[in-house]
Write a protein that holds these residues in place. Structure first.
Motif, mmCIF file in Angstrom:
data_model
loop_
_atom_site.group_PDB
_atom_site.id
_atom_site.type_symbol
_atom_site.label_atom_id
_atom_site.label_comp_id
_atom_site.label_asym_id
_atom_site.label_seq_id
_atom_site.Cartn_x
_atom_site.Cartn_y
_atom_site.Cartn_z
ATOM 1 N N ALA A 110 39.144 43.270 34.411
ATOM 2 C CA ALA A 110 37.967 43.625 35.221
ATOM 3 C C ALA A 110 36.756 43.706 34.287
ATOM 4 O O ALA A 110 36.440 42.716 33.623
ATOM 5 C CB ALA A 110 38.211 44.914 35.990
ATOM 6 N N LYS A 130 41.869 35.721 38.314
ATOM 7 C CA LYS A 130 41.442 36.799 39.207
ATOM 8 C C LYS A 130 42.589 37.765 39.496
ATOM 9 O O LYS A 130 42.377 38.843 40.029
ATOM 10 C CB LYS A 130 40.907 36.213 40.514
ATOM 11 C CG LYS A 130 39.566 35.522 40.361
ATOM 12 C CD LYS A 130 39.012 35.066 41.692
ATOM 13 C CE LYS A 130 37.650 34.406 41.535
ATOM 14 N NZ LYS A 130 37.086 33.958 42.822
ATOM 15 N N GLU A 160 42.348 31.066 40.424
ATOM 16 C CA GLU A 160 41.983 32.015 41.469
ATOM 17 C C GLU A 160 43.102 33.010 41.743
ATOM 18 O O GLU A 160 42.896 33.996 42.443
ATOM 19 C CB GLU A 160 41.670 31.251 42.766
ATOM 20 C CG GLU A 160 40.464 30.332 42.677
ATOM 21 C CD GLU A 160 39.154 31.098 42.634
ATOM 22 O OE1 GLU A 160 39.019 32.077 43.389
ATOM 23 O OE2 GLU A 160 38.285 30.732 41.843
ATOM 24 N N GLU A 189 41.233 28.415 34.045
ATOM 25 C CA GLU A 189 40.785 29.381 35.043
ATOM 26 C C GLU A 189 41.601 29.214 36.319
ATOM 27 O O GLU A 189 41.919 28.101 36.719
ATOM 28 C CB GLU A 189 39.300 29.169 35.363
ATOM 29 C CG GLU A 189 38.375 29.432 34.183
ATOM 30 C CD GLU A 189 36.912 29.391 34.582
ATOM 31 O OE1 GLU A 189 36.542 30.137 35.507
ATOM 32 O OE2 GLU A 189 36.156 28.603 33.986
ATOM 33 N N ALA A 227 39.562 39.013 37.022
ATOM 34 C CA ALA A 227 38.201 38.501 36.814
ATOM 35 C C ALA A 227 37.268 38.753 37.994
ATOM 36 O O ALA A 227 36.047 38.687 37.847
ATOM 37 C CB ALA A 227 38.256 36.999 36.513
ATOM 38 N N ALA A 228 37.836 39.065 39.164
ATOM 39 C CA ALA A 228 37.003 39.368 40.334
ATOM 40 C C ALA A 228 36.726 40.865 40.455
ATOM 41 O O ALA A 228 36.215 41.330 41.461
ATOM 42 C CB ALA A 228 37.681 38.854 41.603
ATOM 43 N N GLY A 229 37.080 41.618 39.396
ATOM 44 C CA GLY A 229 36.841 43.059 39.408
ATOM 45 C C GLY A 229 38.057 43.897 39.717
ATOM 46 O O GLY A 229 37.940 45.105 39.956
ATOM 47 N N ASN A 230 39.247 43.284 39.691
ATOM 48 C CA ASN A 230 40.486 43.995 39.989
ATOM 49 C C ASN A 230 40.961 44.789 38.776
ATOM 50 O O ASN A 230 41.589 44.254 37.866
ATOM 51 C CB ASN A 230 41.566 42.997 40.422
ATOM 52 C CG ASN A 230 42.892 43.668 40.721
ATOM 53 O OD1 ASN A 230 42.968 44.900 40.835
ATOM 54 N ND2 ASN A 230 43.944 42.875 40.848
#
Length: 235
Positions: A189, A151, A133, A131, A168-171
């Motif tokens: 996303a 992300k 960031e 994982e 992964a943060a909705g992008n």
């Protein structure tokens, strides 16, 4: 004569010495022994000191021996291979003061954080989960049962056979690139695309190693050959 031998042993310096400060280390190298032998001594020294330094970012200075650029990189590679030290920058040998280390470290760390990405070298095996960031470039394969979550974007300089989850943060503008695209599942996303087992077996038989990119368009994930036209669409 015996006392003289003892004194000689005491006075004999190790071919690799380390001086540390708050922001980095100075590696003092013997200038008499052959370079190949010196490399062995560097590897031994940092393997022995690995637990002392632990996992740390630091600036490094090389002194005591005139080295070519190639030799400098060989020494630095040996340091990182035999310890958990992450070398942030190389300090010129004539800047010995701690303040020089501090300023160089500060500048380089700011540069690294601004790049918004990282590299991972190695194969991800079944059961492993990586994982991050930021966007990531993987120098190796992502095998079946392995998972990469980012992300940002995911670029795999190898085969994608496991699971990739970008944005992964909705992008929804994130993408996944692989030199060999044969995933078990791709998620960007909130959109998920799974590859049926039969299709994956057929793809393996074809051995299609054309670089491909996965991206979202109109709410669906598309996988297309990597080209300038596709990159313009993504942009």
């Amino acid at each position: 004569m015996e006392n003289e031998n003892i004194n000689n042993k005491k006075n004999k310096k190790h071919p690799v010495m380390i001086k540390s400060n708050k922001y980095g280390i100075t590696i003092i190298l013997d200038d008499q022994i052959p370079f190949e032998e010196l490399k062995e001594k560097v590897a031994e020294k940092f393997l022995e000191s690995a637990s002392f330094f632990g996992s740390v970012q630091m600036a490094v200075s090389l002194e005591g021996r005139k080295l070519s650029k190639e030799e400098q990189w060989e020494i630095l590679d040996l340091v990182t291979e035999n310890s958990q030290i992450q070398i942030v920058c190389l300090i010129e040998s004539d800047t010995e003061k701690e303040e020089s280390f501090r300023q160089s470290m500060h500048t380089r760390l700011n540069e690294l954080s601004a790049q918004n990405g990282q590299f991972y070298k190695g194969m991800l095996r079944s059961g492993q989960v990586l994982e991050t960031e930021t966007s990531i470039v993987i120098l190796g394969d992502v095998n079946p049962g392995a998972k990469i979550i980012s992300k940002g974007n995911i670029i795999i300089l190898g085969a994608l056979k496991g699971i990739a989850y970008a944005g992964a943060a909705g992008n929804g503008g994130a993408f996944v690139v692989a030199l060999e695209m044969n995933p078990c599942q791709i998620q960007i996303a909130d959109v998920i695309a799974r590859s049926p087992d039969e299709k994956r077996k057929d793809e393996r038989k074809k051995i299609d190693k054309e670089p491909k990119i996965a991206f979202i368009e109109n709410g669906n994930i598309y996988i297309e050959p990597l080209s300038r036209d596709i990159l313009k669409i993504i942009h």
